[in-house]
Design an enzyme around this catalytic site. Structure first.
Site, short mmCIF file in Angstrom:
data_model
loop_
_atom_site.label_atom_id
_atom_site.label_comp_id
_atom_site.label_asym_id
_atom_site.label_seq_id
_atom_site.Cartn_x
_atom_site.Cartn_y
_atom_site.Cartn_z
N THR A 1 0.86 -1.18 0.00
CA THR A 1 0.00 0.00 0.00
C THR A 1 0.90 1.23 0.00
O THR A 1 2.05 1.17 0.45
CB THR A 1 -0.89 0.05 1.25
OG1 THR A 1 -0.03 0.05 2.39
CG2 THR A 1 -1.80 -1.15 1.33
N TRP B 1 -20.44 16.79 9.26
CA TRP B 1 -19.35 16.45 8.36
C TRP B 1 -19.54 17.13 7.02
O TRP B 1 -20.64 17.13 6.47
CB TRP B 1 -19.31 14.93 8.13
CG TRP B 1 -18.78 14.18 9.30
CD1 TRP B 1 -18.45 14.68 10.52
CD2 TRP B 1 -18.54 12.77 9.36
NE1 TRP B 1 -18.00 13.69 11.34
CE2 TRP B 1 -18.05 12.49 10.67
CE3 TRP B 1 -18.67 11.72 8.46
CZ2 TRP B 1 -17.71 11.21 11.07
CZ3 TRP B 1 -18.33 10.45 8.86
CH2 TRP B 1 -17.85 10.19 10.16
#
Ligand code: ADP
Length: 543
Positions: free
Chosen positions: A186, A444
């Site tokens: 990753t 959010w």
């Protein structure tokens, strides 16, 4: 009672043998590092993949030993894909855009014994090779007469000399299908990179699934251009699904600029292309001013980061190319969802269809997903509730290589680190990376939404939204913008462009114009670095 059907392991060697036997004359075309166009066939690739297997046997590489690659998309890399994994070794694709120190760390962690590299990366290899004692054989992916004598790299051989004299037949081992086949680290934007270790079984199942009509829809009638790199999550599995279907493959090599990609698409009759938004931005940037059109390209899969609506629009309306939005990650081999409409959506007005196409899409059979609140309670599929996205399936990691970082799963589900909504029809939409969400006044704000609106402005080439600390609201969004060459827009004009397009409190507090936004090794915006660059920034109402 068991069924009475033949028991056969799902192996990567079966893909290349199938392509050889049933699509032997299928074309594989590559733009090489040398600049020229190279042409071979699936049979040619199969023959040389067997030679690779013999060359690895010659080095006495054991089962599951790692072979690293630092290479562009091209036929030699494809031969390694099948020769290395098919013979029971693990193909470890390395991202050459990483820092040499990081590459050395990864090579050592993987304990690569052989490392094959394109000549572009010779200086890079020279910079880190002394730090990698596990590598016994360095292989330069070139003809022997192209290899300089004074590289300073011990045990270096050219690929053509390495495989050249090897026999062209090979008995592929009948492995357990759960045997490791390839390894991809990753990007590791935080902490050390972690390895996703794929198996033959996970790779074949992913290839079957990604070839489905509702996914990439890959067939023997396609000519596929994977712009998405083979050094990162196996070019979204395209080398495997292309072999499975006998599709023509067209590799761009190192030339990813708009002009080179356009010329290759036209010259080779490409019907289907796949890549991250930044690459398509360069392509459209080349085509728009000159009025160029596609003559064969029908669809493109765009993923890796959110595809700006303006790009989907441009491809569909101006170029007649269908854009399929995809979502996935290294830990998912990488495909999780793809956005294609259902039968019942076909009658919807164009604007409604577009609203769906912007989402990251529906689960591919094999993957299951859910969204949960901070207490782990599952949230409804109402298209509104946003929560942490968790997935599971036979091509999702169960653990990282060498069990680095412990058990990543939560009750058998893999937490993706993405925040998403899922609607009643199963369409998932990423609202953010959990670490990028702007938390303002207990609510959010999706940084992707803020970016998409800015990107819809004709003067904006690129936009990145980040949250900045605020004493009252906790965080407030600002948008960093790179203008298109020759175009102009002021801070006030851009902020008023948001009015009516989003809720007032979601409009960013400020616009910061920049020459460039930092991009990471996989072509995504590096918001960590952007935040560092803006460490001294204060919001307008705090100045
Ligand atoms: P990839 O090869 O898909 O880029 P990475 O593992 O490097 O794989 O990154 C995965 C992350 O990229 C996802 O968790 C998600 O945050 C982001 N991502 C991938 N595809 C999309 C998409 N279509 N829209 C928004 N974000 C995406």
């Amino acid at each position: 009672m068991f069924g009475l059907m033949q028991q056969q392991s799902l192996l990567i060697s079966s893909l290349i043998e199938f392509a050889d036997r049933h699509h032997g004359d299928g074309e594989v075309v590559s733009r090489r590092v040398e600049g020229d166009i190279h042409r071979t066939t699936w049979s040619g690739v199969a023959r040389r993949a067997r030679q690779v297997a013999h060359a690895l046997d010659g080095l006495h590489l054991g089962l599951s030993d790692r072979v690293g690659t630092l290479a562009w998309n091209g036929y030699r890399h494809l031969e390694l894909y099948f020769g290395v994994s098919g013979s029971g070794r693990v193909l470890h694709t390395i991202n050459p855009r990483l820092h040499p120190e990081q590459i050395a760390w990864i090579v050592n962690h993987a304990e690569d014994q052989v490392l094959c590299f394109d000549m572009t990366f010779l200086p890079l290899v020279q910079a880190f090779q002394a730090k990698c004692p596990t590598v016994r054989q360095w292989v330069a992916l070139c003809d022997s007469d192209k290899l300089p004598t004074d590289t300073g790299i011990p045990n270096l051989i050219s690929y053509e000399a390495w495989i050249g004299g090897q026999p062209t037949d090979y008995n592929w081992p009948q492995l357990d299908e759960n045997t490791a086949s390839s390894l991809c680290y990753t990007s590791g934007t935080t902490g050390n990179p972690k390895g996703a270790l794929y198996s033959h079984r996970s790779t074949i199942l992913h290839a079957y699934a990604s070839a489905l009509p509702d996914v990439m829809g890959v067939s023997a009638r396609d000519a596929i251009l994977p712009v998405v790199p083979m050094f990162h999550v196996n070019a979204w599995g395209i080398p495997y699904s292309a072999a499975m279907t006998g599709a023509k493959l067209v590799f761009p090599g190192p030339a990813l600029d708009g002009k080179s990609v356009y010329e290759l698409i036209e010259a080779e009759g490409v019907t289907f292309a796949a890549g991250v938004p930044t690459v398509w931005q360069m392509l459209l940037g080349h085509m728009m001013p000159t009025g160029l059109k596609f003559s064969t390209l029908k669809r493109t899969v765009i993923g890796g980061s959110a595809c700006p609506p303006a790009m989907i629009d441009a491809f569909r309306e101006d170029y007649g190319v269908d854009v399929l939005h995809a979502w996935g990650m290294t830990e998912l081999s990488p495909l999780g969802t793809l956005c294609t409409l259902k039968n019942k959506h076909l009658k919807l007005p164009a604007a409604e269809q577009m609203r769906l196409r912007l989402k990251q899409g529906r689960c591919i059979y094999g993957i299951d997903m859910k969204i949960v609140d901070p207490n782990g309670q599952e949230l409804p599929h109402d298209g509104k509730s946003a929560g942490d996205l968790l997935v599971k399936g036979p091509w999702v990691v169960a653990s990282y290589f060498k069990h680095e970082g412990g058990d990543p799963l939560v009750d058998g589900w893999f937490p993706t680190g993405d925040v998403a909504t899922i609607d009643a029809d199963g369409f998932m939409q990423i609202t953010d990376r959990s670490k990028d969400v702007v938390k303002s006044g207990g609510e959010w704000i999706s940084s992707i939404d803020v970016e998409n609106i800015a990107m819809a402005h004709p003067a904006v080439a690129m936009a990145a939204c980040i949250g900045v600390k605020h004493p009252k609201w906790d965080e407030r969004p600002i948008v960093c913008v790179v203008k298109k060459p020759g175009a102009d827009v002021t801070r006030e004009e851009l902020l008023s462009f948001y009015e009516g397009r989003t809720a007032k409190w979601q409009i960013p507090d400020d616009v910061v114009f920049m020459d460039a936004i930092p991009i990471g090794a996989t072509g995504k915006m590096l918001k960590t670095r952007l935040r560092d660059q803006l460490a001294d920034y204060t919001l307008p109402d705090q100045r």
